[in-house]
Design an enzyme around this catalytic site. Structure first.
Site, PDB file in Angstrom:
ATOM      1  N   GLY A  76       1.462  -2.666  -6.248  1.00 42.74           N
ATOM      2  CA  GLY A  76       1.324  -1.376  -5.577  1.00 42.74           C
ATOM      3  C   GLY A  76      -0.052  -0.794  -5.821  1.00 42.74           C
ATOM      4  O   GLY A  76      -1.043  -1.158  -5.180  1.00 42.74           O
ATOM      5  N   GLY A  77      -0.146   0.105  -6.801  1.00 37.75           N
ATOM      6  CA  GLY A  77      -1.376   0.857  -7.066  1.00 37.75           C
ATOM      7  C   GLY A  77      -2.633   0.001  -7.137  1.00 37.75           C
ATOM      8  O   GLY A  77      -3.670   0.351  -6.552  1.00 37.75           O
ATOM      9  N   GLY A 116       4.817   1.764 -10.968  1.00 41.09           N
ATOM     10  CA  GLY A 116       3.936   2.929 -10.991  1.00 41.09           C
ATOM     11  C   GLY A 116       3.900   3.655 -12.328  1.00 41.09           C
ATOM     12  O   GLY A 116       3.386   4.769 -12.413  1.00 41.09           O
ATOM     13  N   TRP A 142       0.814  -1.225   0.000  1.00 44.78           N
ATOM     14  CA  TRP A 142       0.000   0.000   0.000  1.00 44.78           C
ATOM     15  C   TRP A 142       0.845   1.271   0.000  1.00 44.78           C
ATOM     16  O   TRP A 142       0.315   2.365  -0.155  1.00 44.78           O
ATOM     17  CB  TRP A 142      -0.955  -0.005   1.203  1.00 44.78           C
ATOM     18  CG  TRP A 142      -2.123  -0.931   1.041  1.00 44.78           C
ATOM     19  CD1 TRP A 142      -2.315  -1.849   0.041  1.00 44.78           C
ATOM     20  CD2 TRP A 142      -3.273  -1.028   1.901  1.00 44.78           C
ATOM     21  NE1 TRP A 142      -3.510  -2.498   0.228  1.00 44.78           N
ATOM     22  CE2 TRP A 142      -4.118  -2.023   1.357  1.00 44.78           C
ATOM     23  CE3 TRP A 142      -3.666  -0.382   3.077  1.00 44.78           C
ATOM     24  CZ2 TRP A 142      -5.336  -2.371   1.954  1.00 44.78           C
ATOM     25  CZ3 TRP A 142      -4.875  -0.737   3.671  1.00 44.78           C
ATOM     26  CH2 TRP A 142      -5.698  -1.710   3.101  1.00 44.78           C
ATOM     27  N   HIS A 176      12.872  -2.333  -1.042  1.00 45.06           N
ATOM     28  CA  HIS A 176      12.028  -1.815  -2.128  1.00 45.06           C
ATOM     29  C   HIS A 176      12.778  -0.674  -2.820  1.00 45.06           C
ATOM     30  O   HIS A 176      13.491   0.101  -2.169  1.00 45.06           O
ATOM     31  CB  HIS A 176      10.691  -1.322  -1.575  1.00 45.06           C
ATOM     32  CG  HIS A 176       9.714  -0.996  -2.667  1.00 45.06           C
ATOM     33  ND1 HIS A 176       9.779   0.187  -3.364  1.00 45.06           N
ATOM     34  CD2 HIS A 176       8.702  -1.717  -3.207  1.00 45.06           C
ATOM     35  CE1 HIS A 176       8.815   0.184  -4.289  1.00 45.06           C
ATOM     36  NE2 HIS A 176       8.159  -0.953  -4.211  1.00 45.06           N
TER      37      HIS A 176
HETATM   38  P1  PGA Z   1       2.960  -0.677  -8.846  1.00 48.07           P
HETATM   39  O1  PGA Z   1       4.030  -0.830  -7.640  1.00 48.07           O
HETATM   40  O2  PGA Z   1       2.154  -1.953  -8.875  1.00 48.07           O
HETATM   41  O3  PGA Z   1       2.123   0.518  -8.457  1.00 48.07           O
HETATM   42  O4  PGA Z   1       3.742  -0.477 -10.086  1.00 48.07           O
HETATM   43  C1  PGA Z   1       4.659  -2.049  -7.392  1.00 48.07           C
HETATM   44  C2  PGA Z   1       5.582  -1.908  -6.211  1.00 48.07           C
HETATM   45  O5  PGA Z   1       6.237  -0.870  -6.059  1.00 48.07           O
HETATM   46  O6  PGA Z   1       5.707  -2.836  -5.393  1.00 48.07           O
END
Ligand code: PGA
Length: 243
Positions: free
Chosen positions: A224-225, A165, A10, A89
Site C-alpha cells: 500500500g503506502g 498501514g 494505491w 481487501h
Molecule cells: P500497507 O497496505 O502496505 O500500507 O500496509 C497494504 C495493503 O493494504 O494492501
C-alpha cells in the site's frame, strides 16, 4: 512455479500528476522479469495503459452492468485496460461490510471478464490474539475462493489486518506459518494449488522486503503506502527480483 508479483495498491490516492512515479519506475524496472502490478484508482486505469506494468482495479461489482450507482464492473475494468482486480481487501470488508460470499462472487465476475482476481484474506488482531488465525484463514479461503479458481486466474494475498498501514509486521515465522498453511489448503482443494502466487501484504517496505521474500511460499507482496512513490516501491521490486 508460482509467478513473482510486486503489486502496488494505491487505494484512494493518485491523480494525473502521480503517473510521473510510474515513468520513474519504468526507467528502473521496465524490463523486469517479474510481474509488476499497479492498482491505481479507477480514474487512472486508462492512463496507465502505456506503461509496461500490469494494471489492476481495486474492487469490482459481481454483476456486469446495471443500476448500481458508483460501482464498477469487472468487464469495465478489462475494457479500461486492467488485467487484474483486487477483491476482498480488508478495507472493503470493513468499510463496506463485504462478506466471503460476496468476495467469491466478485472473484467469479473477474474470471468471467478475463481478469486475474487477487483475493485478499487476513486475520484481525483480536483473532490473532485469540489464537484463531488459521481458522479465520481457512474460513476465508473456503468462502472467498470460488471452486473455479486456478493458478492462472487467482492470486491469494495474505494481509493481516493489524499489519496494514500500521508499520507492524508479523515475524517471518508468523508469515511462514500462514503461507505454508495457505499452500497446503490450496493444494488440498485445487489440482494446481502448488502454482498459485501467494503474496504477503501489510507494512512491506524496502527495509523488510528481502526478509519477507525469503520466507517459503511468499511469492511477492501487495504493497500500500510504499507503492505510492518510485523511491519507496523500487527497492521492494528490486528485492523481489533478487529473491
Ligand atoms: P500497507 O497496505 O502496505 O500500507 O500496509 C497494504 C495493503 O493494504 O494492501
Amino acid at each position: 512455479m508460482p509467478r513473482k508479483i510486486a503489486a502496488g495498491n494505491w487505494k484512494m490516492n493518485g491523480v494525473q500528476s502521480t503517473l510521473a512515479e510510474l515513468r520513474t519506475l519504468e526507467d528502473k524496472h521496465g524490463d523486469a522479469d517479474i510481474a509488476i502490478l499497479i492498482c491505481p484508482p479507477f480514474t487512472l486505469i486508462s492512463a496507465c495503459e502505456d506503461t509496461p506494468f500490469d494494471i489492476g482495479g481495486q474492487d469490482c461489482h459481481p454483476e456486469d452492468a446495471g443500476a448500481h450507482t458508483g460501482d464498477i464492473s469487472a468487464e469495465m475494468l478489462a475494457d479500461a485496460g486492467a488485467s487484474y482486480v483486487l477483491v476482498g481487501h480488508s478495507e472493503r470488508r470493513t468499510d463496506h461490510g463485504e462478506t466471503d460470499a460476496l468476495v467469491a462472487t466478485k472473484a467469479q465476475a473477474a474470471y468471467d471478464a478475463g481478469l486475474i482476481a487477487v483475493i485478499c484474506i487476513g486475520e484481525t488482531l483480536d483473532e490473532r490474539e485469540g489464537g484463531n488465525t488459521l481458522d479465520v484463514i481457512d474460513a476465508q479461503l473456503e468462502g472467498s475462493v470460488p471452486a473455479t479458481a486456478d493458478a492462472l486466474n487467482t492470486v491469494i494475498a495474505y494481509e493481516p489486518v493489524w499489519a496494514i498501514g500500521t508499520g507492524k509486521v508479523p515475524t517471518t515465522q508468523q508469515i511462514a506459518e500462514v503461507h505454508s498453511h495457505i499452500r497446503t489448503r490450496l493444494s488440498d482443494r485445487f489440482a494446481d494449488g502448488a502454482a498459485f502466487s501467494l503474496l504477503y501484504g501489510g507494512s512491506v517496505k524496502g527495509s523488510n522486503a528481502a526478509d519477507i521474500f525469503a520466507v517459503p511460499h511468499v511469492n511477492g507482496a501487495l504493497v500500500g503506502g510504499a507503492s505510492l512513490t518510485a523511491q519507496d516501491f523500487s527497492p521492494i521490486i528490486a528485492a523481489l527480483e533478487e529473491a
